[in-house]
Structure formats: C-alpha cells, structure tokens
Design a protein around this motif. Structure first.
Motif, PDB file in Angstrom:
ATOM      1  N   GLY A  41       0.774  -1.225   0.000  1.00 20.91           N
ATOM      2  CA  GLY A  41       0.000   0.000   0.000  1.00 20.91           C
ATOM      3  C   GLY A  41       0.808   1.280   0.000  1.00 20.91           C
ATOM      4  N   LYS A  42       2.126   1.144  -0.203  1.00 20.26           N
ATOM      5  CA  LYS A  42       2.963   2.337  -0.161  1.00 20.26           C
ATOM      6  C   LYS A  42       3.769   2.484  -1.445  1.00 20.26           C
ATOM      7  N   GLU A  43       4.417   3.641  -1.578  1.00 22.64           N
ATOM      8  CA  GLU A  43       5.256   3.903  -2.737  1.00 22.64           C
ATOM      9  C   GLU A  43       6.571   3.149  -2.619  1.00 22.64           C
ATOM     10  N   ARG A  44       7.173   2.894  -3.768  1.00 24.92           N
ATOM     11  CA  ARG A  44       8.496   2.284  -3.773  1.00 24.92           C
ATOM     12  C   ARG A  44       9.491   3.296  -3.225  1.00 24.92           C
ATOM     13  N   GLU A  45      10.407   2.818  -2.389  1.00 22.75           N
ATOM     14  CA  GLU A  45      11.367   3.710  -1.751  1.00 22.75           C
ATOM     15  C   GLU A  45      12.780   3.150  -1.848  1.00 22.75           C
ATOM     16  N   LEU A  46      13.728   4.063  -1.866  1.00 23.43           N
ATOM     17  CA  LEU A  46      15.130   3.651  -1.891  1.00 23.43           C
ATOM     18  C   LEU A  46      15.525   3.087  -0.537  1.00 23.43           C
ATOM     19  N   VAL A  47      16.205   1.956  -0.559  1.00 21.65           N
ATOM     20  CA  VAL A  47      16.751   1.365   0.661  1.00 21.65           C
ATOM     21  C   VAL A  47      18.244   1.681   0.751  1.00 21.65           C
ATOM     22  N   ALA A  48      18.962   1.370  -0.308  1.00 19.24           N
ATOM     23  CA  ALA A  48      20.405   1.602  -0.335  1.00 19.24           C
ATOM     24  C   ALA A  48      20.873   1.588  -1.776  1.00 19.24           C
ATOM     25  N   ARG A  49      21.923   2.332  -2.027  1.00 20.95           N
ATOM     26  CA  ARG A  49      22.496   2.269  -3.361  1.00 20.95           C
ATOM     27  C   ARG A  49      23.998   2.454  -3.292  1.00 20.95           C
ATOM     28  N   ILE A  50      24.636   1.964  -4.308  1.00 21.35           N
ATOM     29  CA  ILE A  50      26.082   2.069  -4.428  1.00 21.35           C
ATOM     30  C   ILE A  50      26.358   2.722  -5.772  1.00 21.35           C
ATOM     31  N   ILE A  51      27.207   3.725  -5.733  1.00 21.97           N
ATOM     32  CA  ILE A  51      27.404   4.576  -6.897  1.00 21.97           C
ATOM     33  C   ILE A  51      28.805   4.424  -7.448  1.00 21.97           C
ATOM     34  N   GLY A  52      28.897   4.291  -8.765  1.00 19.60           N
ATOM     35  CA  GLY A  52      30.141   4.287  -9.506  1.00 19.60           C
ATOM     36  C   GLY A  52      31.370   3.812  -8.765  1.00 19.60           C
ATOM     37  N   GLU A  57      24.873   4.957  -0.162  1.00 21.09           N
ATOM     38  CA  GLU A  57      23.843   5.773   0.477  1.00 21.09           C
ATOM     39  C   GLU A  57      22.795   4.839   1.052  1.00 21.09           C
ATOM     40  N   TYR A  58      22.230   5.224   2.189  1.00 23.20           N
ATOM     41  CA  TYR A  58      21.227   4.410   2.851  1.00 23.20           C
ATOM     42  C   TYR A  58      20.043   5.272   3.275  1.00 23.20           C
ATOM     43  N   ALA A  59      18.874   4.670   3.254  1.00 25.91           N
ATOM     44  CA  ALA A  59      17.723   5.318   3.858  1.00 25.91           C
ATOM     45  C   ALA A  59      17.964   5.407   5.359  1.00 25.91           C
ATOM     46  N   ASP A  60      17.481   6.478   5.971  1.00 22.79           N
ATOM     47  CA  ASP A  60      17.685   6.651   7.409  1.00 22.79           C
ATOM     48  C   ASP A  60      17.164   5.464   8.204  1.00 22.79           C
ATOM     49  N   SER A  61      16.092   4.866   7.733  1.00 25.13           N
ATOM     50  CA  SER A  61      15.449   3.786   8.472  1.00 25.13           C
ATOM     51  C   SER A  61      16.279   2.501   8.518  1.00 25.13           C
ATOM     52  N   VAL A  62      17.287   2.390   7.655  1.00 23.44           N
ATOM     53  CA  VAL A  62      18.078   1.159   7.622  1.00 23.44           C
ATOM     54  C   VAL A  62      19.547   1.384   7.962  1.00 23.44           C
ATOM     55  N   LYS A  63      19.941   2.636   8.166  1.00 19.17           N
ATOM     56  CA  LYS A  63      21.344   2.925   8.478  1.00 19.17           C
ATOM     57  C   LYS A  63      21.777   2.170   9.728  1.00 19.17           C
ATOM     58  N   LYS A  85      13.318  -5.677  11.333  1.00 22.21           N
ATOM     59  CA  LYS A  85      12.130  -5.249  12.073  1.00 22.21           C
ATOM     60  C   LYS A  85      10.882  -5.571  11.244  1.00 22.21           C
ATOM     61  N   PRO A  86       9.738  -5.717  11.894  1.00 17.50           N
ATOM     62  CA  PRO A  86       8.512  -5.983  11.125  1.00 17.50           C
ATOM     63  C   PRO A  86       8.259  -4.929  10.038  1.00 17.50           C
ATOM     64  N   GLU A  87       8.643  -3.700  10.291  1.00 23.61           N
ATOM     65  CA  GLU A  87       8.421  -2.647   9.293  1.00 23.61           C
ATOM     66  C   GLU A  87       9.333  -2.765   8.080  1.00 23.61           C
ATOM     67  N   ASP A  88      10.273  -3.702   8.117  1.00 22.49           N
ATOM     68  CA  ASP A  88      11.104  -3.968   6.939  1.00 22.49           C
ATOM     69  C   ASP A  88      10.398  -4.911   5.960  1.00 22.49           C
ATOM     70  N   THR A  89       9.251  -5.442   6.371  1.00 23.46           N
ATOM     71  CA  THR A  89       8.493  -6.320   5.498  1.00 23.46           C
ATOM     72  C   THR A  89       8.117  -5.605   4.211  1.00 23.46           C
ATOM     73  N   SER A  90       8.486  -6.218   3.089  1.00 22.71           N
ATOM     74  CA  SER A  90       8.259  -5.568   1.810  1.00 22.71           C
ATOM     75  C   SER A  90       8.732  -6.478   0.686  1.00 22.71           C
ATOM     76  N   VAL A  91       8.382  -6.100  -0.537  1.00 17.44           N
ATOM     77  CA  VAL A  91       9.026  -6.673  -1.705  1.00 17.44           C
ATOM     78  C   VAL A  91      10.246  -5.803  -2.005  1.00 17.44           C
TER      79      VAL A  91
END
Length: 114
Positions: A41-52, A57-63, A85-91
């Motif tokens: 029921g929510k928008e897709r959000e960035l969790v983490a990425r690795i650049i070049g 970079e990490y979302a604050d919620s997973v740092k 955490k339960p709030e990490d439940t997602s695709v």
C-alpha cells in the motif's frame, strides 16, 4: 540487461537475511546500483544504493542495520540485512542505472514476523 533478485523469505524480528542480485552484464558499466522496496500500500522507496566508485547511500530507516555491497567479478550485488524489524516487510527490488535507463529486477519478498 536482466537483473535477478533472490534471498527473500520469512524471518523473525532481530534476524538477518542476505539478498542477492545477479546481473546479466558487467556491473562496472552501471553508474549506480541499488535496492528499493515497496511495502504493501505504499510507494516504492530507496533502501540503499552504491554509486560508480563505490560510495554508498542508505535510507535513514536502515542505516546501521543494512549493508550494500557488490562483487564486480561475479556481476552480483548484495544487501545484508541485520536486526530486521517488522516494518522492513516488503518486496525488495534491485535496480541498476546506465545512462538514462533504469533496469529493474522482479522483486523478492521479505517478511519479518514480530
């Protein structure tokens, strides 16, 4: 370009999972790779990425709990998820950017029970 995500599953809160993303091409050709998630029921959000060059970079919620990495020799990207955490439940989806094109994997479901 094909991306294949795997490693999702059911885990209890406080547990760990490692997601993997296999790329069909050399990952050094991507300017960035990342993991995104879309909770129900929510928008897709960035969790983490690795650049070049390898900066991350990490979302604050997973740092401090999640770690993104890649293995160029194997054309793989990973997401180590600890202290889940339960709030990490997602695709969870892996993504890669080359030029102006973003490529997406099919998603892997992570369910964290309380």
């Amino acid at each position: 370009v094909q991306l294949q995500a795997s490693g999702g599953g059911l885990v209890q809160a406080g547990g760990s999972l490692r997601l993997s993303c296999a790329a069909s091409t050399r990952i050094f050709s991507f300017k960035a790779m990342g993991w995104y998630r879309q909770p129900p029921g929510k928008e897709r959000e960035l969790v983490a990425r690795i650049i070049g060059g390898g900066s991350t970079e990490y979302a604050d919620s997973v740092k401090g709990r999640f770690t993104i990495s890649r293995d160029s020799a194997k054309n793989m990207m990973y997401l180590q998820m600890d202290s889940l955490k339960p709030e990490d439940t997602s695709v969870y989806y892996c993504s890669a950017a080359r030029g102006s094109t973003n490529y997406w994997g099919q998603g892997t479901l992570v369910t964290v029970s309380s």
